[in-house]
Design a protein around this motif. Structure first.
Motif: not given
Length: 291
Positions: A162-191
């Motif tokens: 994830v490129i960007g760490r805003s509270h609107i997109v970057g930060s929540p996106m990094s959390i959601l993608m790492s969670q156990k969900r259909p579009a998730g379970n990923a290893t996430v790097t936030i930059t």
């Protein structure tokens, strides 16, 4: 290369929501009602809010637009928010950002009733999201998850950058993608802007989510073959060849990156339309809770 068509997907989603609304109304429950507060006359904000009003009509929702002068005091704006909090006819509402500089954005977001916060920005809803509890997800990340699911993009075990760490997109996106969900379970790097050797990191990514607000920042030499690219950015760039004097560009240099990508979102017509559709979905969730 597959285009992740947000416009077509959002239209499909709105049709599905409209069917649910019809079923609600048949059972004697009133239609969902979404309100928006718009402060000032920012052109982009006005366009976006008008698009939300049209989307409400298409899905069978009631909608209310509260237009306020740019000079409104913070106290008066908080009073308007309180009115919507206490209005039983309103299921959910948003305060369109950005706000004028004399108004404290955080104070405004905190004033919104979490049960009506269909933007998903209230700290209570952010906390629930972080713990993977049922709540309103921020509309743009919610839309990205929906796109990835509907196009069956494999995310489990993949490396997401994830490129960007805003509270609107970057930060929540990094959390959601790492969670156990259909579009998730990923290893996430936030930059972000302070990240060193960013190119080395993005070259390792199976999925890149660009949300930093710099037009055409991500170029072909920064990604590997068969990468999935989600472009969240949208910027107006002066262009004398266009009738309106500008063109819209994302954070990704589409022409070059598309040649290497397995999946990519266009700008416009990618993530943007999904954001509005997921706002409707959150409002429908709120209406079902009320029913």
């Amino acid at each position: 290369m597959i285009i992740l068509d947000g416009k077509a997907t959002s239209n499909q989603l709105k049709e599905e929501i409209a069917i649910e609304v019809q079923e609600l109304c048949k059972s004697g429950v009133r239609a969902p009602h979404l309100a928006a507060i718009l402060v000032g006359s920012n052109g982009a904000s006005l366009t976006y809010v008008n698009a939300k009003v049209k989307a409400c009509a298409k899905a069978g929702f009631e909608s209310t637009l509260v237009s306020l002068e740019e000079t409104i005091s913070e106290e008066s704006l908080l009073e308007e928010i309180n009115k919507l909090n206490n209005n039983a006819e309103i299921d959910g509402f948003i305060v369109q950002l950005p706000l004028p500089k004399h108004i404290d954005e955080q104070k405004v977001l905190l004033a919104i009733d979490p049960d009506k916060d269909v933007d998903g920005f209230h700290p209570m809803n952010v906390g629930k999201m972080t713990l993977n509890l049922p709540t309103f997800l921020p509309a743009t990340p919610f839309g990205i998850l929906e796109l990835l699911e509907r196009y069956k993009v494999e995310t489990s075990g993949k490396h997401v950058v994830v490129i960007g760490r805003s509270h609107i997109v970057g930060s929540p996106m990094s959390i959601l993608m790492s969670q156990k969900r259909p579009a998730g379970n990923a290893t996430v790097t936030i930059t972000h802007s302070r990240t060193k050797n960013l190119k080395e990191i993005t070259l390792q990514a199976d999925i890149v989510i660009a949300a930093l607000g710099i037009p055409e920042f991500l170029t072909a030499d920064m990604v590997k073959d068969n990468v999935t690219v989600i472009d969240v950015g949208i910027t107006r760039i002066a262009d004398d060849t266009k009738k309106n004097g500008y063109r819209l560009a994302g954070d990704v240099h589409f022409e070059s990156v598309a040649k290497k990508a397995s999946h990519i979102t266009p700008v416009p017509g990618g993530v943007g339309p999904m954001t509005i559709a997921m706002l409707l979905k959150n409002t429908l969730i709120a209406a079902k809770k009320r029913a």
